[in-house]
Design an enzyme around this catalytic site. Structure first.
Site, PDB file in Angstrom:
ATOM      1  N   TRP A 294      28.631   7.942  54.872  1.00  0.00           N
ATOM      2  CA  TRP A 294      27.233   7.677  54.509  1.00  0.00           C
ATOM      3  C   TRP A 294      26.490   6.909  55.591  1.00  0.00           C
ATOM      4  CZ3 TRP A 294      25.232  10.895  51.443  1.00  0.00           C
ATOM      5  CH2 TRP A 294      25.963  11.447  50.382  1.00  0.00           C
TER       6      TRP A 294
ATOM      7  N   LYS B 208      25.226   6.797  40.849  1.00  0.00           N
ATOM      8  CA  LYS B 208      26.588   6.280  40.935  1.00  0.00           C
ATOM      9  C   LYS B 208      26.802   5.217  39.854  1.00  0.00           C
ATOM     10  CE  LYS B 208      26.690   8.909  44.514  1.00  0.00           C
ATOM     11  NZ  LYS B 208      26.593   8.639  45.918  1.00  0.00           N
TER      12      LYS B 208
ATOM     13  N   ASP C 117      22.750   0.031  52.386  1.00  0.00           N
ATOM     14  CA  ASP C 117      22.878   1.060  51.360  1.00  0.00           C
ATOM     15  C   ASP C 117      23.953   0.596  50.375  1.00  0.00           C
ATOM     16  OD1 ASP C 117      23.330   3.277  49.811  1.00  0.00           O
ATOM     17  OD2 ASP C 117      23.806   4.633  51.471  1.00  0.00           O
TER      18      ASP C 117
HETATM   19  C1  LIG Z   1      25.840   9.236  47.002  1.00  0.00           C
HETATM   20  C2  LIG Z   1      25.435   8.360  48.102  1.00  0.00           C
HETATM   21  C3  LIG Z   1      24.278   8.621  48.854  1.00  0.00           C
HETATM   22  C4  LIG Z   1      23.429   9.841  48.665  1.00  0.00           C
HETATM   23  O1  LIG Z   1      22.767   9.871  47.456  1.00  0.00           O
HETATM   24  P1  LIG Z   1      21.724  11.028  47.136  1.00  0.00           P
HETATM   25  O2  LIG Z   1      21.032  10.481  45.943  1.00  0.00           O
HETATM   26  O3  LIG Z   1      22.514  12.258  46.858  1.00  0.00           O
HETATM   27  O4  LIG Z   1      20.832  11.194  48.286  1.00  0.00           O
HETATM   28  C5  LIG Z   1      23.949   7.726  49.852  1.00  0.00           C
HETATM   29  N1  LIG Z   1      24.701   6.645  50.105  1.00  0.00           N
HETATM   30  C6  LIG Z   1      25.815   6.373  49.393  1.00  0.00           C
HETATM   31  C7  LIG Z   1      26.598   5.159  49.726  1.00  0.00           C
HETATM   32  C8  LIG Z   1      26.219   7.224  48.383  1.00  0.00           C
HETATM   33  O5  LIG Z   1      27.316   6.952  47.677  1.00  0.00           O
END
Ligand SMILES: *Cc1c(COP(=O)(O)O)cnc(C)c1O
Length: 362
Positions: A104, A198, A174
């Protein structure tokens, strides 16, 4: 008809708390005495605006968000933020530092390259992303517009256990796959990204927490929906927000508060992940390759001694009510994602199944 108990280990969209789903079911056709479903109600109605305001207040309380931070509820998922961050924060001449610790943060770095000057200030690529480079080895640029980390790499299962000190540059992080799983000191961040699917709610929402002084740097040339300043000025309702996702997220915040907040979420996460890692390490059959201090409490990848057993493991697990254990296509093996909504019984059921499978195939 009662269906058998299923535990969903999907990385996202992922399991949501039962009481939240029950509440949503109860009021599905008549939300808040309106006689309508929340998804049929205007986002500009007084009922929905009250929900939006209350959800922000609840999130602020749960996370202890200081007053000089704004909270946005945006569309486009976490990935849109990979572009919005550099588009908004990377100004002429300056560059941004990325700490690349897995899939990511790599994606975020690649996307940022399209929008400005970026550098990799540290990476664990040579260690196959199984660790986090020592803070002392990060080559930070003291004039960087920001320093970027992914604080829980969902695919590799690598988690920062502390917020790194990056000096004067704002820290952009993030937190998507471990947001609300532990207390965090928001004041150490310039900007926090948390995609919803998540650990927060259904897909469709990205929560952004941004410090006041970072808002409005590059406004003129940006599409308004991608401009933090514009979205702040319009309280995330410049256009129609994903109202149903927002509503479920609001219920999740209430649930976290009722359960006792992030300290309780953290204790449970430590218990769940501790038990699962202990079982993996004790087995000699299953392996988790991640450097121990950085093992994720949320995403636990593990391998079997022979890839040829993977399909059998997955199909037998599924028959036992243990869903979505397949590892990411980029790393293979298995991965158990155990977010806030996963009860301890789910982890126990997984460990029992793993022991039984090992007995038969070890
Ligand atoms: C799942 C995830 C993303 C991407 O999420 P989307 O909503 O599909 O764009 C970005 N960063 C992390 C750490 C993730 O687990």
């Amino acid at each position: 008809m009662t269906k058998k108990q299923v535990y969903n280990f999907a990385p996202g969209p992922a399991m949501l708390p039962r009481p939240v789903m029950k509440k949503a079911q109860e009021e599905f056709l008549d939300w808040n005495g309106t006689g309508m479903s929340v998804m049929e109600v205007s986002h500009r109605s007084k009922e929905f605006i009250a929900l939006a305001q209350e959800s922000e207040a609840d999130l602020r309380e749960i996370l202890g968000i200081p007053a000089n931070y704004k909270v946005l509820f945006l569309q486009g998922g976490a990935s849109s933020q990979f572009a919005m961050v550099p588009m908004n924060l990377l100004q002429g001449g300056k560059s941004a530092d990325y700490i690349v610790t897995g899939s990511w943060s790599s994606k975020a770095y690649k996307e940022a390259q399209r929008h400005g000057k970026v550098r990799v200030a540290a990476t664990s690529k040579e260690q196959n992303y199984m660790t986090i480079p020592d803070r002392g080895a990060w080559q930070l640029d003291k004039d960087a517009a920001y320093v970027y980390i992914c604080s829980n790499e969902t695919i590799g299962g690598v988690e920062f256990q502390e917020v790194p000190d990056v000096g004067p540059a704002p820290l952009v992080a993030d937190l998507t796959s471990h947001a609300l799983s532990r207390p965090v000191d928001v004041s150490k961040f310039g900007l926090i990204i948390a995609g919803s699917q998540k650990n927060i709610g259904p897909a469709g929402l990205a929560i952004v927490i941004i410090r006041d002084d970072l808002i409005g740097k590059e406004s003129e040339r940006l599409p308004s929906l991608l401009d933090y300043a514009h979205m702040v000025a319009n309280e995330s309702m410049s256009n129609t927000p994903p109202t149903f996702s927002w509503y479920i997220a609001a219920l999740v915040f209430k649930w976290i508060k009722a359960e006792g907040g992030l300290k309780v979420m953290e204790q449970r996460a430590i218990q769940r992940s501790g038990k699962l890692y202990a079982a993996i390490d004790a087995s000699g059959f299953y392996k988790n390759p991640v450097d121990k201090p950085y093992r994720s409490r949320m995403n636990v990848p593990f391998t079997l001694p022979d890839e040829k057993l993977d399909a059998k493991f997955l199909s037998e697990a599924k028959a036992a009510g243990l869903e979505a254990l397949k590892g990411h296509r980029s790393v293979g093996g298995m991965r158990a994602s155990i977010y806030n909504a996963m009860p301890m019984e789910g982890v126990d059921a997984l460990i029992d199944f793993m022991r039984d499978f090992e007995k038969r195939h070890g």
